[in-house]
Every structure is written in C-alpha cells, then in structure tokens.
Design an enzyme around this catalytic site. Structure first.
Site, PDB file in Angstrom:
ATOM      1  N   HIS A 268       1.618  10.240   3.696  1.00 13.08           N
ATOM      2  CA  HIS A 268       0.454   9.410   3.344  1.00 13.08           C
ATOM      3  C   HIS A 268      -0.722  10.223   2.825  1.00 13.08           C
ATOM      4  O   HIS A 268      -1.468   9.751   1.970  1.00 13.08           O
ATOM      5  CB  HIS A 268       0.061   8.526   4.531  1.00 13.08           C
ATOM      6  CG  HIS A 268       1.053   7.422   4.765  1.00 13.08           C
ATOM      7  ND1 HIS A 268       1.969   7.441   5.796  1.00 13.08           N
ATOM      8  CD2 HIS A 268       1.320   6.289   4.059  1.00 13.08           C
ATOM      9  CE1 HIS A 268       2.740   6.358   5.722  1.00 13.08           C
ATOM     10  NE2 HIS A 268       2.370   5.644   4.678  1.00 13.08           N
ATOM     11  N   ASP A 313       0.492  -7.086   0.376  1.00 10.14           N
ATOM     12  CA  ASP A 313       1.844  -6.827   0.878  1.00 10.14           C
ATOM     13  C   ASP A 313       2.564  -8.160   1.027  1.00 10.14           C
ATOM     14  O   ASP A 313       1.994  -9.145   1.486  1.00 10.14           O
ATOM     15  CB  ASP A 313       1.801  -6.099   2.222  1.00 10.14           C
ATOM     16  CG  ASP A 313       3.183  -5.594   2.620  1.00 10.14           C
ATOM     17  OD1 ASP A 313       3.407  -4.375   2.551  1.00 10.14           O
ATOM     18  OD2 ASP A 313       4.047  -6.424   2.998  1.00 10.14           O
ATOM     19  N   ASP A 347       3.665 -11.428  -3.322  1.00 10.05           N
ATOM     20  CA  ASP A 347       4.406 -10.489  -4.156  1.00 10.05           C
ATOM     21  C   ASP A 347       3.413  -9.891  -5.151  1.00 10.05           C
ATOM     22  O   ASP A 347       2.736 -10.630  -5.874  1.00 10.05           O
ATOM     23  CB  ASP A 347       5.517 -11.253  -4.881  1.00 10.05           C
ATOM     24  CG  ASP A 347       6.412 -10.339  -5.711  1.00 10.05           C
ATOM     25  OD1 ASP A 347       5.877  -9.475  -6.429  1.00 10.05           O
ATOM     26  OD2 ASP A 347       7.638 -10.494  -5.653  1.00 10.05           O
ATOM     27  N   ASP A 366       2.532   1.627  -3.001  1.00  4.35           N
ATOM     28  CA  ASP A 366       3.370   2.177  -1.933  1.00  4.35           C
ATOM     29  C   ASP A 366       4.495   1.189  -1.633  1.00  4.35           C
ATOM     30  O   ASP A 366       4.654   0.718  -0.522  1.00  4.35           O
ATOM     31  CB  ASP A 366       2.484   2.406  -0.690  1.00  4.35           C
ATOM     32  CG  ASP A 366       3.209   3.161   0.406  1.00  4.35           C
ATOM     33  OD1 ASP A 366       4.266   3.761   0.118  1.00  4.35           O
ATOM     34  OD2 ASP A 366       2.720   3.155   1.550  1.00  4.35           O
TER      35      ASP A 366
END
Lengths: 507, 535
Positions: A268, A313, A347, A366
């Site tokens: 990260h 997310d 999405d 990510d």
C-alpha cells in the site's frame, strides 16, 4: 473394592477440559475481535466469575448429588465441545458474535464451577476434609497446567480449534460415562442405564462432529486456505474469507489473496505514495477505486492536505467489513469511518460513466487482478478515457497492475493501454513477500519526473527516498517483452486473455 | 386449441416438450403482455375499402412517405439534409422504427428487433455520413482510410457463447468435441469464403458487398441464386453436422429461413460481404443497448416535425397531378386526405397490391414474390443473472446461443453498458422458419402471451434452470411480417429488380428491394428513392 478414589483422575480431566474451553474462547475472540490482551482478560474474568456463580449454585443441589454430577459433566461436554464450531458459524454475523461468545464462556464457567464442589461432597465421606481439599485442589491446578501446555504446542497445530473443542467435549463425556461405574453405588439403579445412554449419545455426536469438522467449518475451502478461517461470507458479488495465522491475518476474495497484514504496508505504501508525491501541488481531492479494505485510504489520509477521499468499491460487504471487523479497523486505522472519506458502492466503470464529479487530483486504482471480463473492463482504454474526464491536466493516476514477473504480458499490456489512452507512464515494481514481485503504473497526462524525495514526516515503514527511486528500475525478466502486445479494449479484452494464459501456468 | 405439449413440440421439438411436460405446469411469478405490432389494425387494409374523406380534411404536400421504418426515416432524413421540408411521413404504429424499434426500462434500453450494424466499409459513403453525424466515428485510419469506431460502440468482448450438453463455450461455432473431419470441413468452408471474398468481376466489382446493388451481376455469382445454400454445401462435399448447424443458424438469424430455403447467394452474402479481404477479420459490429433503436431515435429526432404517428394509410390513388393519400388516425378514428405530388413507399412491398389503386390490375412487379417470414421477440426482465453451473463455463456474453435450439438465443441489454451485476434485460429471438411462411405466421398469431412466454422459458430452462425464478416480466412482440426472405431464385430472377421502377408517381423504398433485411439496404433504398423523387 471402593472405586471412589479413582474420581481424582476425573478431577484432572475436568480441570484440563475446563481450561481448554477457556483458551479456545480466548483465542477465537482475539482472532475475530482483535486486541488479544482485552479478549483474554475478559474471557478469564468472565470464566472465573462464572465458576464462582456455579460453586455458589451448588448449594441448591441437595439430593442425588452423584446423578447431578454426571449430568453436569455431560452438559459441560455438550456446551464446551460444541463451543468452537458454534462460534465459527457465527463469524458471519459480527454483531451476534460477542453476545454468543460471552454467553458460552459464562455457561461453561457455571457448569465447571458446579463440578468441583459436587465432587468434593461425593468424596467427603471417604476422606478427611484436610486430605480432600489438598488432593482435589492440587489436581485441579495441575490439570490446568497440562491444558495450558498442550493447547499451544500440540492441540492447535495438529487438531485445530474446532476439533480440539469437539475432542475434549467427547473426553469430558467419556469421563461422565466412566463415572457411572465409579459412582454406581451412589446412583439409583434405574438411572444408571439412562445416564449411560445419554453419555454414549453425547460422545457419538461429538466424535462424528470431530470427524466431519473439516467439511463443517471449511467445506471446499479447507484445501484453499492453510490458515484458520476466522471469517467467511458469500456476498452478492464474491466469497469473502479472512484467515488468521501466527504472522497476522489475510483477506481473500474468491480465493485470491488481497493482502496479508504482515506485509500489506509494502504494497500500500508503494501503491499510494508515488501518486501522491508526483502531484505537483498539495493533493486535496482523491479518488480511490476498488480498495474497499481501507488500507490505501489509510495511506492517503497521512497527507494533511487531503480534504476529501471518494472510495468507489463494488461490494458493500467489503466496505462494511473494513468499517467493523476490529482486526481490520485496527489495521486500516479506522480509515473508512474518517469523516473526510465518502464511500460509494458501485461498479467503478458504471459509476464513472454515469456520474459527473469535481476533478480529482490523484486517482488510485486498486482493483483485483483482471481475471474475468467484468474486471477486465476496468483496465480498458475506454475506462481510462472515462477516468480522464474526471482529472485535471496535472492530476496523477496509479494502477495496481499484477505481477510483471509472473504475468509479464499482462503487466505491460496495462502500461501500453494507458499510453494508448493518452497517458505518459512510469512503470514501477516492488517486492511484497505475500505476492512476489508486484507491479504498478504511475501516469499523468503530460510528461513528468519521478519524485525524488519521500518526506520524513510521513513516517513510512517501507519507503524512503532511496528505496523509492529504485522501484522504477526493472530487472531483465520483468521488463517490457519484445513482442508487440495488444491494447486492452472493451471489444477485445486482450488483458483477460493474457492474464488467463499467464497465471494458469502457476495453478 | 392446442395442448401445452403440442405447442412445445412444434416450437421446440419433441424431446424438450416431453421433458417439460413430465412435471406439472410450472409456477410463474412473472407477468407481461403482447406489445406493439398492431396486427389487427394492419388487417383493416384488406377488409375495408370505402373511406370517405370529409372535404376540409384534405391537405397538400409535395411528398408523402408511407412507413416509418429505417427506409422511410432515412428518406425523410435525406430530404431534410437536402433542405427539402414539404413532406409528411405517415407511420402506422405509435412507435417509430419498424423492426428496428426498441423499448426502455428504468435500468436500460433494449431492442425489439434488429440490434447491430456491421461497421461499413469506407466506400459506403452515404452510411459513413450518417455515422459521422451521430458521432460514432472517432477517426479514419491514416493508411487504409478504414473507420475507427470508439470502442464503447463496438460489441464488447465476450461477444458470443454457445450452450451444448450442459456447458457454455466461447464462440458461435461449436469447437468443443469437434472431430478432425469437422475441423477440416470448417477449414474448407473458410477457403470457399476466402475465394468469394477476393473474387472480382471484369469491372473490378466484388461478388458480395453491401449494399446489394453494388454486387457484381456476373453470371458466375448470380447463378448461386438458383440453388439453395443446403444444396451448395452438399455440392462442396460439406456435411459436418456442426458446420451445417452453423450455416443453418446463420440463415435463421439473418433471414428467418432454413438452410434448404435460403438462396446459396444469400448464404454466401452473409459470410462474405463484411470481410474486406481474405485473411482479415470480418467488420466489427456497432451495437447499443437499444440495438438499432439508436439509429431510429436519431433519424426520428432529425425529422420529428414531419412525422405523423398512429396513422394508417388506407389507400393511395394515383392521378394526373400526383397521388391522393387516404389515411386513418388510429387514435381519433378521423379520416384524412393528402394530395401529394410523389410518394415514397417505404412499407413492405407485398402491401402494394392492397394499398395502391390500380396496382393489382396492372402491377409493376409481382408483390407475392416478396414473402416475409414471422418472428417473435421476447424481452425478459430479470432481477439477477442466471447462475453458471460450472466454474469453467464461459461467462455471460453479448449473444448467447443454445446449440440445436429452434430459437436464436438471446442478447443481453446491459452488456454494452458494462453493467455486469444484478438486474438485466434479455432479448430472446425466435424465427418461425417454417416450410410454408404463411402457415408460420398463422401458427404464431394463434398463440397468446402465456403460450409464447412458456415456449421461451422452456427453451431457456435447458441452459438456465433458474430462469423462471429470476424473471419478473416478459413482454412479447409478434412480428407477422418481419423480414424479406431471400429464398432460392429470389435475388437475381428479376422480380426484385422490377420494384426499383416507380409505379406512376409512387417510388418504392424498403429493404425488400435489396432482398436482404438489413439496416444498410433499408437506408440505401431510402436515400435512393429520395434522389429519384427530387429529380
């Protein structure tokens, strides 16, 4: 011959079992809820006080003491033996977990607390009081020592938590069954058979459980995960599993490792800081795509200049886990409950396509590796062009891009796709032990220099100025292949096909 | 009345019918209805004759366009582009677009018929002009000049998958389990395609190209029209069941015909006309959630002041000055008249004999030659995606086909939008493809919503056992006269060509004239007729 003194062996076993249940509960609690000091302290406290309650309650048992004693032993066997499987099954619903945990511990404590006083009353006619107290208490404490040595050295590594629980439950019940012979002279003849049947049933149940425990707790996942599973849930989108080992805990989505707490800081820090530092001004408005575990957001929040973080997310089950699972909240420093952070469950492709936003200074992508078509679209020229509409001319972008060593074509396909979408790129890579050599791409819409300094006040664990710059060097075996690579477009999904072909070699 | 088993047997075959009828009638939680395509209104044409137009309901116009499908809309669009405004377009339905119509739910738009357009070659300048106007062209390749289309308008990968014996595989040709012989035959077939793709006549014309009008008329090519595609395959020694299925699928998909009914010329047209040259991939498809509804909406928006919807043309009466149009407003039932100088007739050609006074007595072409096939199209509204049964199953694609089913499978409306989870709309296509096309239509129109929905569900259940639970609604459209049928000897025996000549002041414009029911033909003839009437 008077067999009553053999009951002293019972004491050792009862004591061992009791402590095993206590240790199991403590271990499970610290796995799931984190903070082992608090958890062990609470479990021991509740257990001991419950034993006190049990001892006090023993005064209300006046008749048929021997029969009650065996019944209680069977009850401990059932409750203690099923405690670990029961707690495993309740992992999925976090809010109930602590309630069930503490109730189970309290229940076992009360029952074990009843046992010793009743046993002493059974034996009181055989021994002096002085002798009795000395023997019973000595054996009780020695049994505890046996348990505390066996548990970490032998039981957890070989049997695992669930089977330890079931095996000791069965042993507890076996002692109860044996007791029906030892105490036969104190039991009513018609009760003996009933007690024996009950005991056999309990033993059978627990042994079947122990044999089947593999399928019970792990199902198909047993082969997939070498570590203990402490959380498992199928969300609408994916299978989420958290495992725990001595070195830390790990998150898996559909069986693919997302991070291991032991070395995720490497991943990260490398993901976030190059993008933040490559931004010319002070980054204020940040977009994180994927990364619902909150670990990238944790790194972003190290910058005081950051005013707003938008996290997009897909899966609310993941962002909720990152907000609520104590282990994960500890690790991400409660990043997702920070008031600078806004969470959107959507999405990313559809969200970018359908929403207008203020331009972002830094975007951090990510996403999981592109192992299916739904993910492949998040690495396409179309996606990067949609993203471009949300950027300033000087914004920076970073993409987690799978391994340039294991999936060399896939990695460089992502680099080329970014270039084809009008970005200037700086590919970089680092080592994350859990993953191997791992790749990222840093990109801007104009030419730019790799930042040279990592400010000390960021207090990073992995990157300093030297290690930072060295990430941008590529070893020969991970550098751009000579063959022409296709650009990943929605209408060819070249990346998914490269990825499939490359990772299949390692399956 | 037919029993459930009889209906399923006739639409899906005996084994499926038997399997489906073993259990008691399934419980359905979904509702829906038959929508659109006003078959009943359409047949007013045949029955009624005496419509008197009240004196003050007459208006005048230079040009009247009859029919608002792609041909009529394209003609209107072209007239506007030429700066010509004195025209009226009359459309029977209250929805524009004919078989390119589309619908819209809260989540996504979806097609009711045609749902893609192969990217045209650069030489098809008129069509390139339309795509350019719609911002569907990013740029042109500097070397070749071929069009570069923004990727979001090209079919998103994965494009196709096929269901066979319990599993889904990638692609439309069934590769799984193909024998050496099968693959050799596929290769041989490909060589034939290559031959015809590269074939040029003495004038340098291609054998197969869009629009049909640009194809070579050399006898070596046109003689292919004299035999069926099935016979052509036989002549070439091609009999691999997979290849036959594949070619049959192509005929059913593009023409609503079976292999034995389809002209070999049309069969090869399907395979050859969109390949620039051998060894190069076929042109990619432009597609949208609403299918070709995207073009309908664009064309209709550009011409909306001239469009009158829900107007059924009752009679066209040619006279010295031009043509009188009598039409009925299906909503108000009012009868109106238009005195037009010229007509662009963009309705299916078989209707000419019913609509045009004097045509039957003195026809300029035999309208019975223009036979249409029948289809039904179902839109299924799903609360979630069907589950794959095996983890190695190829995932949901744009086009999903069940091998050996009589249907054509379904397309997924959300695919192109990148919406990969949750609710979606599936568009299911079923061509009647019966021996006798007229009987096929009658058979189709005899069935009600419940029976058609059951056919669709029973068919899809083979691949998706959970489909009934997932479906919340099915709407169904029955297309009695869906598409022109390029049967053997239809393309090049002369009747089709005759229709290009006007009947007095009535100029015909419809994909029927091309003989192939595709967007490009309708568009081409719409523009062609416009040029004629403006002369």
């Amino acid at each position: 011959m008077n067999k009553t003194p053999l009951l002293f062996i019972n004491v050792i076993i009862i004591a061992t079992c009791g402590l095993i249940y206590e240790l199991l509960a403590g271990t499970l609690a610290s796995y799931v809820l984190g903070d082992s000091v608090t958890q062990f302290s609470l479990i021991i406290g509740i257990y001991l006080s419950a034993m006190g309650v049990g001892s006090w309650l023993s005064r209300f048992i006046e008749k048929n003491v021997a029969e009650r004693f065996i019944e209680i032993e069977l009850a401990v066997a059932v409750l203690g033996g099923t405690s670990a499987p029961l707690l495993f099954l309740t992992f999925a619903s976090l809010s109930f977990f602590s309630v069930i945990l503490y109730s189970v511990v309290f229940g076992i404590g009360v029952l074990v607390g009843l046992e010793i006083p009743l046993l002493m009353r059974i034996l009181k006619d055989e021994f002096d009081f002085k002798e009795l107290v000395a023997r019973v208490l000595a054996l009780d404490y020695v049994g505890a020592l046996a348990a505390s040595i066996l548990f970490p050295i032998f039981l957890v590594p070989t049997l695992g938590l669930v089977r330890t629980s079931l095996v000791f439950g069965a042993m507890n019940a076996a002692v109860g069954l044996w007791g029906t012979w030892l105490l036969a002279h104190l039991l009513k003849p018609n009760k003996i058979l009933v007690l024996r049947i009950k005991a056999v049933l309990v033993i059978a149940l627990l042994i079947i459980g122990a044999i089947k425990s593999e399928s019970l707790t792990k199902l198909a996942e047993s082969e997939l995960f070498q570590e203990t599973i402490i959380y498992a849930k199928s969300s609408y989108y994916q299978r989420i599993v958290v495992t725990r080992s001595r070195t830390g805990f790990a998150l898996f989505l559909n069986g693919n490792l997302q991070f291991n707490s032991f070395d995720e800081y490497r991943y990260h820090e490398a993901l976030v800081h190059p993008a933040m530092l490559a931004y010319d001004g002070e980054p204020k408005n940040i977009l994180v795509l994927g990364g619902g575990d909150g670990l990238a957001v944790r790194e972003v929040l190290r910058y005081k200049s950051v005013e707003k973080v938008t996290l997009v997310d897909l899966d609310p089950a993941i962002t909720n886990l990152a907000k609520n699972l104590p282990l994960l909240v500890d690790l991400n420093k409660d990043a997702l409950n920070n008031k600078r952070v806004k969470i959107i469950n959507s999405d990313a492709f559809v969200w970018l396509d359908q929403n207008k936003t203020e331009p972002f200074d830094v975007v951090i992508a990510d996403f999981p590796d592109p192992n299916n078509f739904a993910l492949g679209k998040l690495y396409s020229t179309r996606f990067y062009k949609l993203l471009k509409e949300k950027l300033r001319p000087d914004s920076t972008l970073v993409i987690q891009s799978t391994s340039p060593l294991y999936a060399r074509n896939s990695y460089w396909c992502i680099v080329n796709t970014l270039e084809a979408s009008g970005f200037k790129t700086k590919p970089f890579q680092t080592t994350v032990p859990s993953f191997g050599i791992w790749g990222y791409v840093l990109a801007k819409q104009k030419d730019f220099e790799i930042p040279k300094e990592v400010p000390k006040d960021l207090k990073l664990n992995f990157l300093d100025s030297d290690s930072f710059v060295s990430m941008f060097d590529f070893p020969v075996d991970a550098s751009e292949p000579e063959d022409d690579l296709e650009i990943n477009r929605l209408d060819n999904q070249a990346l998914v096909r490269y990825y499939e072909a490359e990772w299949r070699r390692f399956e | 009345m037919f029993t459930r088993r009889e209906i399923l047997k006739s639409f899906l075959g005996l084994p499926i019918a038997l399997a489906a009828c073993k259990t008691s009638s399934p419980k359905n939680e979904f509702d829906g209805e038959i929508v659109g395509a006003s078959n009943n209104i359409g047949h007013i044409l045949r029955d009624a004759r005496n419509f008197e137009v009240p004196e003050n309901n007459w208006k005048e116009t230079k040009i009247a366009i009859v029919g608002g499908g792609i041909a009529g809309l394209s003609a209107a669009w072209k007239l506007k582009k030429e700066g010509f405004n004195d025209f009226v377009l009359l459309e029977l339905e209250d929805k524009m677009g004919g078989t390119s119509a589309s619908g819209k739910s809260n989540l996504v738009s979806y097609p009711w018929g045609a749902h893609y357009l192969p990217v045209p070659f650069q030489q098809n300048e008129e069509l390139v002009g339309l795509l350019d106007e719609m911002s569907l062209i990013e740029s042109k390749d500097e070397e070749t000049g071929e069009l570069i289309i923004p990727e979001q308008y090209l079919t998103r990968d994965p494009e196709e998958r096929i269901f066979y014996k319990g599993r889904w595989y990638e692609g439309l040709y069934l590769n799984a389990g193909a024998s050496e012989e099968d693959l050799q035959q596929l290769d041989k077939f490909q060589k034939e395609i290559d031959y015809w793709t590269d074939w040029r006549d003495a004038d340098g014309k291609r054998a197969f190209v869009v629009p049909v009008e640009k194809c070579s008329t050399d006898a070596e090519v046109t003689k292919l029209d004299k035999i069926s595609f099935a016979d052509w395959l036989k002549q070439k020694g091609l009999n691999s069941p997979r290849l036959i299925w594949y070619c049959n699928y192509a005929c059913r998909d593009d023409y609503g015909l079976r292999l034995e009914q389809t002209s070999a010329w049309a069969g090869l047209f399907y395979f050859c006309s969109r390949i620039p040259k051998s060894g190069v991939e076929s042109q990619p498809f432009l597609t949208f959630p609403e299918g070709n509804g995207r073009f309908v909406n664009h064309l209709a928006a550009k011409t909306k002041e001239n469009i009158k919807r829900s107007q059924i043309v009752v009679e066209l009466i040619p006279n010295e000055k031009g043509v009188d149009v009598i039409y009925l407003d299906t909503k108000t039932k009012q009868i109106n008249g238009l005195r037009a100088e010229k007509i662009i007739y963009s309705a299916p050609l078989f209707t000419a004999q019913f609509l045009i006074r004097g045509f039957r007595e003195n026809p300029s072409f035999d309208s019975n030659e223009f036979q249409h096939n029948s289809w039904f199209v179902a839109n299924l509204f799903l609360k979630n995606r069907p589950k794959n049964r095996f983890s190695r199953d190829f995932p949901l694609a744009w086009d999903n086909v069940i091998y050996e089913s009589k249907s054509l499978g379904y397309v997924v409306a959300t695919h192109q939008k990148g919406i990969d989870y949750g609710q979606t709309v599936l568009t299911y296509y079923y061509p009647m493809a019966t021996e006798n096309l007229r009987q096929g239509m009658q058979q189709l129109l005899a069935l009600n919503w419940k029976e058609l929905a059951d056919i669709c569900m029973t068919d899809l259940e083979q691949a998706h056992p959970d489909i009934r639970e997932l479906t919340t609604r099915i709407d169904i459209m029955r297309w009695g006269h869906a598409m022109i049928s390029p049967r053997t000897k239809f393309m090049w025996e002369g009747e089709r060509q005759k229709a290009e000549k006007p009947f007095r002041n009535i100029h015909f414009a419809h994909s029927d004239l091309g003989g192939i029911a595709i967007f490009e033909e309708a568009f081409h003839h719409g523009l062609r007729s416009t040029t004629e009437v403006l002369k």
